[in-house]
Design an enzyme around this catalytic site. Sequence first.
Site: not given
Ligand SMILES: NC(=O)c1ccc[n+]([C@@H]2O[C@H](COP(=O)([O-])OP(=O)(O)OC[C@H]3O[C@@H](n4cnc5c(N)ncnc54)[C@H](OP(=O)(O)O)[C@@H]3O)[C@@H](O)[C@H]2O)c1
Length: 281
Positions: A12, A15, A57, A135, A148, A151-152
């Site tokens: 991923g 972004r 994934v 998370s 969510y 799952a985490k």
């Molecule tokens: N930001 C927060 O506040 C936060 C807090 C706690 C945990 N997290 C965790 O951090 C991780 C990254 O999230 P982020 O904050 O960077 O969010 P984000 O900006 O929405 O990025 C999510 C990434 O996951 C990819 N993705 C989603 N579904 C997918 C799939 N089925 N197969 C392959 N790739 C997939 C997206 O790809 P596409 O561009 O193709 O959709 C994107 O690259 C996640 O696991 C999230 O749960 C984030």
Amino acid sequence: MSSGPKIWLITGVSRGFGRELAEALLDRGDTVIGTTRNGSADIPRGKGRLDVLALDVTDARAVKTAVAAAFRLHRKIDVIVNNAGYGLLSSVEEATDEEIEHVFAVNFHGTRRVIQAALPHLRAQRSGHIINITSMAGVAPNPGSGYYAAAKMAVEGISQSLAKEVAPLGIRVTLVEPGAFRTDFLSEHSIRRSTGQLQDYAATAGAAHERLAAMAGKQAGDPARAAAAIIQAADSPKPPLHLVLGADAYHRTRQMLDAFSADLETWKAVSIAADYEPPPQ
Ligand SMILES: NC(=O)c1ccc[n+]([C@@H]2O[C@H](COP(=O)([O-])OP(=O)(O)OC[C@H]3O[C@@H](n4cnc5c(N)ncnc54)[C@H](OP(=O)(O)O)[C@@H]3O)[C@@H](O)[C@H]2O)c1
């Protein structure tokens, strides 16, 4: 692990955290194999090398193919970051089977499939570091995101078990537990909402959803600093099992541990009394 250039596999990187991490690593000259759903990523190469593989994934066969291709590229991988994921906002009662299964398919099964596909290679190397992004919800859940969180937490569970299984084989495991960070996570491109809106949950799940909607774009967490922290952990000779990121995540984890500890001690006599009487000496 040495602090020289490393070879990373990150899911991923289109972004958010994945992209920030890939950019920072390429900038310092590391090699990144990044996955995106469409197989391309417009990331500056910096001093490093970038290979991009197509991967959704949730596709079990594609995970095996992509992980095998990643190991073929440079014959070894030092760090694997299971980052791809998204959040589901719903009360526990109102989420549908499809919503629940999909949030597990991406956040849990996607992660465990990458791990299972990579382990034969990491065992052969007798080295490697698996970093799973969970998370603060996976440590200390709030109302409104129970599936969510579940799952985490499932990732937390297998990772803590895995860490003990693979430590003797030279493989490390780290759980990254971020609070709210300013990625796309809370945007309409990422977050999913269940359609249910029972009035009985307005003050709990509903209020949590309103807080999150108001927070989108203003989260205190800086994804670039999160990326730097993850790199610091990967470079450390003694990486942590848990890396909590953000002041919100720190305080929520502290509160959870204190409440857990209070229950444990208050009910200690009841806990211990549940065992059979020890046999007379
Ligand atoms: N930001 C927060 O506040 C936060 C807090 C706690 C945990 N997290 C965790 O951090 C991780 C990254 O999230 P982020 O904050 O960077 O969010 P984000 O900006 O929405 O990025 C999510 C990434 O996951 C990819 N993705 C989603 N579904 C997918 C799939 N089925 N197969 C392959 N790739 C997939 C997206 O790809 P596409 O561009 O193709 O959709 C994107 O690259 C996640 O696991 C999230 O749960 C984030």
